[in-house]
Every structure is written in C-alpha cells, then in structure tokens.
Write a protein that holds these residues in place. Structure first.
Motif, short mmCIF file in Angstrom:
data_model
loop_
_atom_site.label_atom_id
_atom_site.label_comp_id
_atom_site.label_asym_id
_atom_site.label_seq_id
_atom_site.Cartn_x
_atom_site.Cartn_y
_atom_site.Cartn_z
N TYR A 123 0.81 -1.22 0.00
CA TYR A 123 0.00 0.00 0.00
C TYR A 123 0.84 1.27 0.00
O TYR A 123 0.36 2.33 -0.38
CB TYR A 123 -0.93 0.01 1.22
CG TYR A 123 -2.15 -0.86 1.04
CD1 TYR A 123 -3.27 -0.40 0.37
CD2 TYR A 123 -2.18 -2.16 1.55
CE1 TYR A 123 -4.40 -1.20 0.20
CE2 TYR A 123 -3.31 -2.97 1.39
CZ TYR A 123 -4.39 -2.49 0.73
OH TYR A 123 -5.51 -3.27 0.56
N LEU A 159 -2.05 8.76 5.47
CA LEU A 159 -3.37 8.31 5.02
C LEU A 159 -4.32 8.17 6.20
O LEU A 159 -5.49 8.55 6.13
CB LEU A 159 -3.23 6.98 4.27
CG LEU A 159 -4.53 6.38 3.72
CD1 LEU A 159 -5.16 7.30 2.69
CD2 LEU A 159 -4.26 5.00 3.11
N ALA A 218 -5.61 11.39 7.47
CA ALA A 218 -6.59 11.97 6.55
C ALA A 218 -7.92 11.21 6.57
O ALA A 218 -8.82 11.52 5.79
CB ALA A 218 -6.03 12.00 5.14
N GLY A 238 -8.29 7.93 5.90
CA GLY A 238 -8.35 6.93 4.85
C GLY A 238 -8.29 5.50 5.31
O GLY A 238 -8.35 4.58 4.49
N ILE A 239 -8.15 5.26 6.62
CA ILE A 239 -8.09 3.90 7.15
C ILE A 239 -9.15 3.76 8.23
O ILE A 239 -9.20 4.56 9.17
CB ILE A 239 -6.70 3.58 7.73
CG1 ILE A 239 -5.61 3.77 6.67
CG2 ILE A 239 -6.65 2.14 8.27
CD1 ILE A 239 -4.20 3.55 7.18
N THR A 240 -10.00 2.76 8.09
CA THR A 240 -11.03 2.51 9.09
C THR A 240 -10.99 1.07 9.54
O THR A 240 -10.63 0.17 8.77
CB THR A 240 -12.44 2.82 8.54
OG1 THR A 240 -12.71 1.96 7.42
CG2 THR A 240 -12.55 4.28 8.10
N ASP A 286 -12.74 5.49 12.18
CA ASP A 286 -11.43 5.96 11.72
C ASP A 286 -10.32 5.41 12.61
O ASP A 286 -10.46 5.39 13.84
CB ASP A 286 -11.37 7.49 11.74
CG ASP A 286 -12.18 8.11 10.62
OD1 ASP A 286 -12.62 7.37 9.72
OD2 ASP A 286 -12.39 9.34 10.65
N THR A 344 -6.57 6.18 13.42
CA THR A 344 -5.57 7.21 13.20
C THR A 344 -4.18 6.82 13.68
O THR A 344 -3.19 7.40 13.26
CB THR A 344 -5.98 8.51 13.93
OG1 THR A 344 -6.19 8.24 15.32
CG2 THR A 344 -7.29 9.05 13.33
N ARG A 396 -10.54 -1.23 6.22
CA ARG A 396 -10.73 -0.65 4.89
C ARG A 396 -9.69 0.43 4.64
O ARG A 396 -9.38 1.23 5.53
CB ARG A 396 -12.14 -0.08 4.74
CG ARG A 396 -13.20 -1.16 4.65
CD ARG A 396 -14.60 -0.63 4.38
NE ARG A 396 -15.51 -1.72 4.11
CZ ARG A 396 -15.83 -2.14 2.89
NH1 ARG A 396 -15.32 -1.53 1.82
NH2 ARG A 396 -16.65 -3.15 2.72
N ILE A 397 -9.20 0.44 3.40
CA ILE A 397 -8.20 1.40 2.97
C ILE A 397 -8.83 2.22 1.85
O ILE A 397 -9.19 1.67 0.80
CB ILE A 397 -6.92 0.71 2.47
CG1 ILE A 397 -6.48 -0.41 3.43
CG2 ILE A 397 -5.82 1.73 2.25
CD1 ILE A 397 -6.16 0.07 4.84
N ASP A 398 -8.96 3.53 2.09
CA ASP A 398 -9.63 4.41 1.11
C ASP A 398 -10.99 3.85 0.72
O ASP A 398 -11.39 3.89 -0.45
CB ASP A 398 -8.76 4.60 -0.13
CG ASP A 398 -7.71 5.70 0.07
OD1 ASP A 398 -7.94 6.59 0.92
OD2 ASP A 398 -6.68 5.67 -0.62
N GLY A 399 -11.69 3.29 1.68
CA GLY A 399 -13.04 2.78 1.45
C GLY A 399 -13.13 1.39 0.87
O GLY A 399 -14.22 0.84 0.74
#
Length: 244
Positions: free
Chosen positions: A18, A27, A30, A32-34, A39, A41, A58-61
């Motif tokens: 990634y 990321l 921002a 982008g990782i959940t 989120d 962080t 999830r990475i960028d959704g």
C-alpha cells in the motif's frame, strides 16, 4: 490457548504494497483507514492478524487485500511469461498492480513457458511453494498436447517405461502416463518438472507439440469456465487437493 499473532498496522500495510509506513501514517490522519467502521488514526497500534481482518479493515473505502499466505489460481494465457528471463508480458501483470510490491513477494509455483497455457499457481507462502515443487512429493501434472503428427502407438509404453532419457541429461525420466484422445491429441501426466519436459518427451518420440495446456496439478483442476487471464484465490480445501 495459543495467542494470536499481532502486527503493527503500518508495517502490515507497507508489506502488502500500500505504500511506505510514513505514507500509511498520513493516510490514516486523513481518515483513509477505518477499522470496524471507525477511523483508525494510530497506525503504530498492533492488531491481531485474524482471517476476518480484510472484512474489517478498509483502505480508502476498499476492503483490505488478502492477507499474506494467499494462493492464486490463474488461467495462464498464451504469450505471457513467468519470468523476466523471457520476452513478453509477465503473468504478474494480470494481478493488481499493488501486489507487485508485496513482501514476501508473490511468486509463480513452477513455470509454464510462453507458449503453454493453463493452470498456474502463484503464492507468497515460500514453504508451500517448495512443498508443491519438491520432487519428493511426486505431484501429478496433466497436460493436453496437440501434436504435429499422429501418434504411432509406441509413445505410451515409452513414456511409462521409466527408461526414457532426454537429450543432454544423465538421469531417465520417471514413468509418465499417456492417454490418447485423438490421433493428434493426448493427455500426458508427469510427476517431474524438468525444463520443457513435455515438449522434449514428444520430440524424443519423434513428434512435435504444436499446442500445450496444463489442465491439472495434483487433485486440482482448472475450471472449464475460467477464461484465459482470469484468476481467483484458492480456499484451504482447494489447496489440500493439490496433495491428493
């Protein structure tokens, strides 16, 4: 009860291609990782590496890519190579681009030459790879060969004899099984993986292979509905069938 292995999130994502660990930190900041919808962080946190992680992280959704230890079944098309030593596009180009950066790397389990199509496995599991290709395993590999000239009848006994010597080699081939389908088409099952073995066997019998397609490896068969160039992940049960 055994403890589950854990890993740092940034280290896991970096090893899966990634990006760098610092890129994963940016990321995450921002959003982008959940993880489980929330989120995440702090990518320095450690997570248990469980089979359900791709569904939770999830990475960028997008769901996380398959975890290390994957085994890919690919329907190799003609014209693609398994190695940079041959000219032409690589079979790795059929996979997601990010997967080229994974560590451990995804490697082909043995090779099919540029003009051979059919069942090809790829994996990042080095121990499994070596187990499959080990001569001690005697894993059966079945190829469908289309020949330039009709079979003469002596090929089956010759291949099954265990006495056939290929040009330039000092050890005879292990017995192989030939099943004629038409005068110019046959299935050949071998348990070795010598260089261009099937082509050289028919050449030694006075014929020439015009087309070659690998249909099965051990108890695993390439599905008839898999189009050339397509791939999917194998289940544990399917992996076990290789050793049947």
């Amino acid at each position: 009860m055994a403890r589950l292995p854990t890993t740092r999130i940034d280290r896991l994502l970096s090893s899966m291609g990634y990006g760098s660990r610092s890129e994963m930190a940016r990321l995450a900041r921002a959003g982008g990782i959940t993880l489980d919808g929330a989120d995440l962080t702090d990518v320095s946190a450690r997570l248990p590496v469980t089979p359900d992680l791709p569904a939770r992280l999830r990475i960028d959704g997008e769901p996380l890519d398959p975890l290390p230890g994957l085994v890919i079944l690919l329907a190799k098309p003609l014209g693609m190579t398994c190695s940079h030593k041959e000219d032409g596009p690589l079979v790795h180009d059929l996979l997601p681009k990010r997967w080229r950066r994974r560590d451990p790397a995804i490697s082909t389990v043995g090779r099919l030459d540029k003009q051979t199509s059919g069942l090809l496995l790829l994996t990042d599991d080095g121990a499994l790879l070596h187990r499959i290709i080990s001569p001690r395993q005697h894993i059966r590999k079945t190829y469908r060969a289309r020949l330039a000239r009709p079979l003469q009848g002596h090929e089956g006994p010759l291949f099954a004899s265990g006495d056939l010597m290929l040009e330039g080699e000092e050890k005879p081939l292990a017995p192989a099984e030939l099943l004629p389908l038409t005068p110019t088409e046959a299935l050949l099952t071998i348990t070795e993986g010598r260089y261009h073995q099937v082509r050289r066997m028919f050449a030694a019998a006075g014929n020439h292979v015009e087309a070659l397609h690998r249909e099965s490896l051990g108890g695993l068969t390439l599905p008839a509905d898999m189009a050339p160039g397509t791939w999917r992940l194998l289940t544990e049960a399917e992996i076990a069938r290789i050793f049947e």
